[in-house]
Scaffold this motif. Structure first.
Motif, mmCIF file in Angstrom:
data_model
loop_
_atom_site.group_PDB
_atom_site.id
_atom_site.type_symbol
_atom_site.label_atom_id
_atom_site.label_comp_id
_atom_site.label_asym_id
_atom_site.label_seq_id
_atom_site.Cartn_x
_atom_site.Cartn_y
_atom_site.Cartn_z
ATOM 1 N N LEU A 11 -1.654 -1.360 -14.651
ATOM 2 C CA LEU A 11 -1.398 -1.369 -13.214
ATOM 3 C C LEU A 11 -1.409 -2.792 -12.668
ATOM 4 O O LEU A 11 -2.229 -3.622 -13.059
ATOM 5 C CB LEU A 11 -2.454 -0.538 -12.473
ATOM 6 N N THR A 12 -0.508 -3.063 -11.748
ATOM 7 C CA THR A 12 -0.488 -4.346 -11.065
ATOM 8 C C THR A 12 -1.629 -4.395 -10.036
ATOM 9 O O THR A 12 -2.199 -3.352 -9.679
ATOM 10 C CB THR A 12 0.843 -4.560 -10.329
ATOM 11 N N PRO A 13 -1.976 -5.589 -9.545
ATOM 12 C CA PRO A 13 -3.016 -5.661 -8.500
ATOM 13 C C PRO A 13 -2.692 -4.793 -7.284
ATOM 14 O O PRO A 13 -3.577 -4.164 -6.703
ATOM 15 C CB PRO A 13 -3.039 -7.145 -8.138
ATOM 16 N N ARG A 14 -1.412 -4.749 -6.904
ATOM 17 C CA ARG A 14 -1.031 -3.933 -5.754
ATOM 18 C C ARG A 14 -1.216 -2.448 -6.055
ATOM 19 O O ARG A 14 -1.609 -1.665 -5.196
ATOM 20 C CB ARG A 14 0.429 -4.239 -5.396
ATOM 21 N N GLU A 15 -0.918 -2.051 -7.285
ATOM 22 C CA GLU A 15 -1.105 -0.655 -7.677
ATOM 23 C C GLU A 15 -2.586 -0.302 -7.762
ATOM 24 O O GLU A 15 -2.994 0.806 -7.390
ATOM 25 C CB GLU A 15 -0.396 -0.386 -9.003
ATOM 26 N N HIS A 16 -3.398 -1.250 -8.246
ATOM 27 C CA HIS A 16 -4.848 -1.040 -8.236
ATOM 28 C C HIS A 16 -5.345 -0.813 -6.809
ATOM 29 O O HIS A 16 -6.172 0.063 -6.555
ATOM 30 C CB HIS A 16 -5.562 -2.255 -8.839
ATOM 31 N N GLU A 17 -4.845 -1.630 -5.893
ATOM 32 C CA GLU A 17 -5.270 -1.502 -4.504
ATOM 33 C C GLU A 17 -4.852 -0.150 -3.936
ATOM 34 O O GLU A 17 -5.630 0.516 -3.234
ATOM 35 C CB GLU A 17 -4.683 -2.639 -3.666
ATOM 36 N N THR A 18 -3.637 0.272 -4.262
ATOM 37 C CA THR A 18 -3.154 1.569 -3.796
ATOM 38 C C THR A 18 -4.026 2.696 -4.347
ATOM 39 O O THR A 18 -4.427 3.606 -3.617
ATOM 40 C CB THR A 18 -1.696 1.789 -4.234
ATOM 41 N N LEU A 19 -4.346 2.630 -5.636
ATOM 42 C CA LEU A 19 -5.175 3.662 -6.250
ATOM 43 C C LEU A 19 -6.579 3.661 -5.654
ATOM 44 O O LEU A 19 -7.186 4.712 -5.459
ATOM 45 C CB LEU A 19 -5.235 3.454 -7.765
ATOM 46 N N SER A 20 -7.077 2.473 -5.338
ATOM 47 C CA SER A 20 -8.388 2.370 -4.704
ATOM 48 C C SER A 20 -8.415 3.122 -3.382
ATOM 49 O O SER A 20 -9.326 3.911 -3.106
ATOM 50 C CB SER A 20 -8.739 0.896 -4.478
ATOM 51 N N HIS A 21 -7.397 2.897 -2.553
ATOM 52 C CA HIS A 21 -7.323 3.591 -1.265
ATOM 53 C C HIS A 21 -7.078 5.093 -1.462
ATOM 54 O O HIS A 21 -7.607 5.923 -0.719
ATOM 55 C CB HIS A 21 -6.217 2.995 -0.408
ATOM 56 N N MET A 22 -6.285 5.441 -2.458
ATOM 57 C CA MET A 22 -6.024 6.838 -2.760
ATOM 58 C C MET A 22 -7.328 7.547 -3.126
ATOM 59 O O MET A 22 -7.611 8.659 -2.649
ATOM 60 C CB MET A 22 -5.023 6.925 -3.928
ATOM 61 N N ALA A 23 -8.133 6.897 -3.966
ATOM 62 C CA ALA A 23 -9.402 7.481 -4.386
ATOM 63 C C ALA A 23 -10.376 7.608 -3.230
ATOM 64 O O ALA A 23 -11.213 8.508 -3.212
ATOM 65 C CB ALA A 23 -10.024 6.638 -5.495
ATOM 66 N N ALA A 67 -2.001 6.194 5.938
ATOM 67 C CA ALA A 67 -3.184 5.362 6.152
ATOM 68 C C ALA A 67 -3.240 4.209 5.161
ATOM 69 O O ALA A 67 -3.648 3.091 5.501
ATOM 70 C CB ALA A 67 -4.447 6.214 6.048
ATOM 71 N N ILE A 68 -2.827 4.463 3.926
ATOM 72 C CA ILE A 68 -2.786 3.388 2.926
ATOM 73 C C ILE A 68 -1.803 2.310 3.353
ATOM 74 O O ILE A 68 -2.080 1.111 3.261
ATOM 75 C CB ILE A 68 -2.403 3.950 1.543
ATOM 76 N N GLY A 69 -0.636 2.736 3.826
ATOM 77 C CA GLY A 69 0.362 1.774 4.278
ATOM 78 C C GLY A 69 -0.163 0.909 5.406
ATOM 79 O O GLY A 69 0.036 -0.310 5.420
ATOM 80 N N ALA A 70 -0.855 1.534 6.354
ATOM 81 C CA ALA A 70 -1.422 0.772 7.473
ATOM 82 C C ALA A 70 -2.484 -0.206 6.984
ATOM 83 O O ALA A 70 -2.563 -1.344 7.453
ATOM 84 C CB ALA A 70 -2.023 1.735 8.500
ATOM 85 N N ARG A 71 -3.306 0.231 6.028
ATOM 86 C CA ARG A 71 -4.371 -0.637 5.507
ATOM 87 C C ARG A 71 -3.803 -1.829 4.737
ATOM 88 O O ARG A 71 -4.333 -2.932 4.804
ATOM 89 C CB ARG A 71 -5.280 0.194 4.603
ATOM 90 N N MET A 72 -2.700 -1.591 3.997
ATOM 91 C CA MET A 72 -2.127 -2.640 3.152
ATOM 92 C C MET A 72 -1.034 -3.432 3.851
ATOM 93 O O MET A 72 -0.554 -4.425 3.312
ATOM 94 C CB MET A 72 -1.583 -2.019 1.859
ATOM 95 N N GLY A 73 -0.605 -2.969 5.030
ATOM 96 C CA GLY A 73 0.440 -3.669 5.747
ATOM 97 C C GLY A 73 1.817 -3.480 5.146
ATOM 98 O O GLY A 73 2.659 -4.389 5.195
ATOM 99 N N ILE A 74 2.052 -2.301 4.569
ATOM 100 C CA ILE A 74 3.353 -2.000 3.980
ATOM 101 C C ILE A 74 3.826 -0.649 4.514
ATOM 102 O O ILE A 74 3.078 0.080 5.150
ATOM 103 C CB ILE A 74 3.292 -1.967 2.435
#
Length: 225
Positions: free
Chosen positions: A156-168, A175-182
């Motif tokens: 996983l890329t760092p961005r994918e790790h971050e996404t999985l972190s928020h998913m978990a 909400a993930i998009g708002a948190r990550m600014g995407i």
């Protein structure tokens, strides 16, 4: 803080430290939640839940008599007795094995936060609503620790790790998009890539999200349960 309508959530709180217990009662009632009982040990917790039938339980993992995992074991018994009960456990320390145990039978309606998160009352209340609604609420620090030492997730890329972190942690794609600014579409692309890299078969989106969370928990312990 999320605005919600309808009856206030009814809670049972289990914490052996009187000051912390009373503080929790005050914080949560100030936010409009109803505390049906506040107790100091696992036996009293089980009895209070059977008697009051709350929407959720907020409990310390470490309680008397050994101050080890009594709260965790009480939570397992409560899940057996009351399958729809929301359970939000907290601890002073990060215990990844506790997180794995909590989610091993399925993460629906389960939360695990560090005690420091209680100070952010809005997020704490939101986590309570999430587990009552059948979602999952994992502390970001716990997720980071879990994600930090798993060779199975190295692809996983760092961005994918971050996404999985928020998913978990139980966040929706929006909400993930708002948190990550995407954008939400970008989040959907990240989650699709995560599912592919973790070799998760195509089922319902919700089920794949659950399996993604369990995959890294299993990897942290070294092998699937």
């Amino acid at each position: 803080m999320t605005n919600r309508t309808g009856p206030a959530l009814r809670l049972v709180i289990a914490e052996d430290a009187v000051v912390v217990r009373e503080g929790l009662v005050g914080l949560l009632t100030d936010r409009g939640l109803e505390v049906a009982a506040a107790v100091g040990d696992p036996a009293a917790l089980l009895a209070a839940v059977d008697r009051t039938l709350p929407d959720a339980v907020v409990a310390d993992i470490r309680m008397p008599p050994t101050q080890r995992d009594e709260g965790l074991r009480a939570a397992a018994e409560l899940r057996r007795r009351h399958p729809r009960l929301g359970i939000l456990l907290f601890s002073q320390y990060i215990e990844t094995s506790y997180a794995h145990t909590l989610l091993a039978d399925g993460p629906a309606g389960i939360g695990y936060l560090l005690k420091d998160r209680v100070l952010d009352v809005d997020d704490f209340v939101e986590a309570l609503h999430r587990v009552v609604d059948g979602g999952t609420a994992l502390d970001p620090d716990v997720v980071s620790r879990l994600l930090g030492a798993r060779p199975a997730l190295d692809a996983l890329t760092p961005r994918e790790h971050e996404t999985l972190s928020h998913m978990a942690a139980g966040l929706t794609n929006a909400a993930i998009g708002a948190r990550m600014g995407i954008s939400q579409r970008a989040v959907e692309k990240h989650t699709a890539t995560i599912f592919e890299k973790l070799d998760l078969p195509r089922t319902t989106a919700a089920h794949r999200r659950v399996r993604a969370v369990l995959r890294y928990l299993e990897a942290r312990e070294g092998a699937p349960r």
